[in-house]
Design a protein around this motif. Sequence first.
Motif, PDB file in Angstrom:
ATOM      1  N   GLN A  20       9.785  34.322  -0.512  1.00  0.00           N
ATOM      2  CA  GLN A  20      11.236  34.280  -0.670  1.00  0.00           C
ATOM      3  C   GLN A  20      11.605  34.074  -2.129  1.00  0.00           C
ATOM      4  O   GLN A  20      12.514  34.709  -2.635  1.00  0.00           O
ATOM      5  CB  GLN A  20      11.836  33.160   0.172  1.00  0.00           C
ATOM      6  CG  GLN A  20      12.910  33.691   1.046  1.00  0.00           C
ATOM      7  CD  GLN A  20      13.511  32.588   1.912  1.00  0.00           C
ATOM      8  OE1 GLN A  20      13.114  31.416   1.869  1.00  0.00           O
ATOM      9  NE2 GLN A  20      14.435  32.976   2.734  1.00  0.00           N
TER      10      GLN A  20
ATOM     11  N   THR B 237       9.899  34.858  -4.683  1.00  0.00           N
ATOM     12  CA  THR B 237       9.550  36.074  -5.389  1.00  0.00           C
ATOM     13  C   THR B 237      10.614  37.120  -5.111  1.00  0.00           C
ATOM     14  O   THR B 237      11.029  37.854  -6.013  1.00  0.00           O
ATOM     15  CB  THR B 237       8.172  36.595  -4.916  1.00  0.00           C
ATOM     16  OG1 THR B 237       7.235  35.550  -4.995  1.00  0.00           O
ATOM     17  CG2 THR B 237       7.704  37.729  -5.756  1.00  0.00           C
ATOM     18  N   TRP B 238      11.012  37.098  -3.820  1.00  0.00           N
ATOM     19  CA  TRP B 238      12.072  38.039  -3.449  1.00  0.00           C
ATOM     20  C   TRP B 238      13.323  37.728  -4.229  1.00  0.00           C
ATOM     21  O   TRP B 238      13.969  38.611  -4.785  1.00  0.00           O
ATOM     22  CB  TRP B 238      12.332  37.959  -1.923  1.00  0.00           C
ATOM     23  CG  TRP B 238      13.370  38.927  -1.492  1.00  0.00           C
ATOM     24  CD1 TRP B 238      14.614  38.636  -1.173  1.00  0.00           C
ATOM     25  CD2 TRP B 238      13.236  40.306  -1.310  1.00  0.00           C
ATOM     26  NE1 TRP B 238      15.317  39.737  -0.816  1.00  0.00           N
ATOM     27  CE2 TRP B 238      14.452  40.815  -0.905  1.00  0.00           C
ATOM     28  CE3 TRP B 238      12.156  41.237  -1.481  1.00  0.00           C
ATOM     29  CZ2 TRP B 238      14.674  42.167  -0.616  1.00  0.00           C
ATOM     30  CZ3 TRP B 238      12.406  42.571  -1.192  1.00  0.00           C
ATOM     31  CH2 TRP B 238      13.665  43.021  -0.782  1.00  0.00           C
ATOM     32  N   GLY B 239      13.694  36.483  -4.344  1.00  0.00           N
ATOM     33  CA  GLY B 239      14.872  36.032  -5.091  1.00  0.00           C
ATOM     34  C   GLY B 239      14.735  36.371  -6.561  1.00  0.00           C
ATOM     35  O   GLY B 239      15.672  36.824  -7.209  1.00  0.00           O
ATOM     36  N   GLU B 240      13.535  36.152  -7.090  1.00  0.00           N
ATOM     37  CA  GLU B 240      13.302  36.476  -8.509  1.00  0.00           C
ATOM     38  C   GLU B 240      13.421  37.977  -8.732  1.00  0.00           C
ATOM     39  O   GLU B 240      14.023  38.429  -9.704  1.00  0.00           O
ATOM     40  CB  GLU B 240      11.896  36.018  -8.932  1.00  0.00           C
ATOM     41  CG  GLU B 240      11.783  34.546  -9.229  1.00  0.00           C
ATOM     42  CD  GLU B 240      10.364  34.131  -9.572  1.00  0.00           C
ATOM     43  OE1 GLU B 240       9.536  35.011  -9.945  1.00  0.00           O
ATOM     44  OE2 GLU B 240      10.089  32.934  -9.483  1.00  0.00           O
ATOM     45  N   LYS B 241      12.852  38.703  -7.792  1.00  0.00           N
ATOM     46  CA  LYS B 241      12.876  40.156  -7.880  1.00  0.00           C
ATOM     47  C   LYS B 241      14.326  40.637  -7.863  1.00  0.00           C
ATOM     48  O   LYS B 241      14.731  41.484  -8.667  1.00  0.00           O
ATOM     49  CB  LYS B 241      12.085  40.768  -6.727  1.00  0.00           C
ATOM     50  CG  LYS B 241      11.782  42.237  -6.875  1.00  0.00           C
ATOM     51  CD  LYS B 241      10.944  42.721  -5.713  1.00  0.00           C
ATOM     52  CE  LYS B 241      10.705  44.189  -5.854  1.00  0.00           C
ATOM     53  NZ  LYS B 241      10.084  44.775  -4.679  1.00  0.00           N
ATOM     54  N   GLU B 242      15.091  40.064  -6.936  1.00  0.00           N
ATOM     55  CA  GLU B 242      16.503  40.442  -6.808  1.00  0.00           C
ATOM     56  C   GLU B 242      17.262  40.059  -8.072  1.00  0.00           C
ATOM     57  O   GLU B 242      18.058  40.835  -8.595  1.00  0.00           O
ATOM     58  CB  GLU B 242      17.098  39.720  -5.599  1.00  0.00           C
ATOM     59  CG  GLU B 242      18.266  40.437  -4.987  1.00  0.00           C
ATOM     60  CD  GLU B 242      18.717  39.759  -3.707  1.00  0.00           C
ATOM     61  OE1 GLU B 242      19.570  38.854  -3.821  1.00  0.00           O
ATOM     62  OE2 GLU B 242      18.233  40.147  -2.640  1.00  0.00           O
ATOM     63  N   ALA B 243      16.989  38.860  -8.590  1.00  0.00           N
ATOM     64  CA  ALA B 243      17.649  38.396  -9.808  1.00  0.00           C
ATOM     65  C   ALA B 243      17.267  39.300 -10.978  1.00  0.00           C
ATOM     66  O   ALA B 243      18.094  39.660 -11.820  1.00  0.00           O
ATOM     67  CB  ALA B 243      17.276  36.944 -10.092  1.00  0.00           C
ATOM     68  N   ASN B 244      16.011  39.679 -10.991  1.00  0.00           N
ATOM     69  CA  ASN B 244      15.514  40.556 -12.041  1.00  0.00           C
ATOM     70  C   ASN B 244      16.199  41.914 -11.978  1.00  0.00           C
ATOM     71  O   ASN B 244      16.633  42.450 -13.003  1.00  0.00           O
ATOM     72  CB  ASN B 244      13.994  40.718 -11.878  1.00  0.00           C
ATOM     73  CG  ASN B 244      13.273  40.482 -13.173  1.00  0.00           C
ATOM     74  OD1 ASN B 244      13.878  40.181 -14.186  1.00  0.00           O
ATOM     75  ND2 ASN B 244      11.963  40.644 -13.136  1.00  0.00           N
ATOM     76  N   GLU B 245      16.271  42.442 -10.754  1.00  0.00           N
ATOM     77  CA  GLU B 245      16.912  43.744 -10.574  1.00  0.00           C
ATOM     78  C   GLU B 245      18.381  43.664 -10.980  1.00  0.00           C
ATOM     79  O   GLU B 245      18.911  44.597 -11.601  1.00  0.00           O
ATOM     80  CB  GLU B 245      16.786  44.202  -9.121  1.00  0.00           C
ATOM     81  CG  GLU B 245      15.406  44.737  -8.783  1.00  0.00           C
ATOM     82  CD  GLU B 245      15.262  45.091  -7.317  1.00  0.00           C
ATOM     83  OE1 GLU B 245      16.273  45.021  -6.554  1.00  0.00           O
ATOM     84  OE2 GLU B 245      14.154  45.464  -6.931  1.00  0.00           O
ATOM     85  N   GLU B 246      19.018  42.550 -10.622  1.00  0.00           N
ATOM     86  CA  GLU B 246      20.427  42.352 -10.988  1.00  0.00           C
ATOM     87  C   GLU B 246      20.566  42.314 -12.497  1.00  0.00           C
ATOM     88  O   GLU B 246      21.477  42.905 -13.073  1.00  0.00           O
ATOM     89  CB  GLU B 246      20.941  41.041 -10.378  1.00  0.00           C
ATOM     90  CG  GLU B 246      22.211  41.204  -9.564  1.00  0.00           C
ATOM     91  CD  GLU B 246      22.624  39.883  -8.930  1.00  0.00           C
ATOM     92  OE1 GLU B 246      23.308  39.119  -9.657  1.00  0.00           O
ATOM     93  OE2 GLU B 246      22.265  39.639  -7.782  1.00  0.00           O
TER      94      GLU B 246
END
Length: 155
Positions: free
Chosen positions: A3, A5-14
Amino acid sequence: STQSTWGEKEANEEKVAKETEEKERKEMDDAQNKMNKDTEQITRAESNLIQQQLEQQEAAKKLEKEKNEWEVARATLEKEKRDVEEALLKLQKETQEAENVRKIFEKEKAEWEASKLEAKENQRVVNEAEIKLQQEKIEQLAAAMVAEKERKEWE
């Protein structure tokens, strides 16, 4: 952990999407600024061109006016030249007429002088004839007196 990582990934994509959006906005702003500058330069160039055209039209009008003034001046000069030439011809004609009158006067004066001399000569001839006549009368009278005296002496 997935999760986060998922949040980081999403934050990164944002974050990447935001950066990409800012980059695109900046490129659009730069393109808009360049377009505004180009438009301003084109407007300035058009304005300068219009100003030059107006100045050229004014210069052309001024040249046309000056050309017309020169044409009028040239026509005036040509008329004055013709007037002077006509006056000169008239003066030459009057001078010729005056010369003709002078010649006629000189001829008549010479004829008058000749007739005056002829009259004087005629008067001299008449005077000489009168003197001869008087001398002949005196001689006749003297001869008559001598004849009368001789006749008395014979008597």
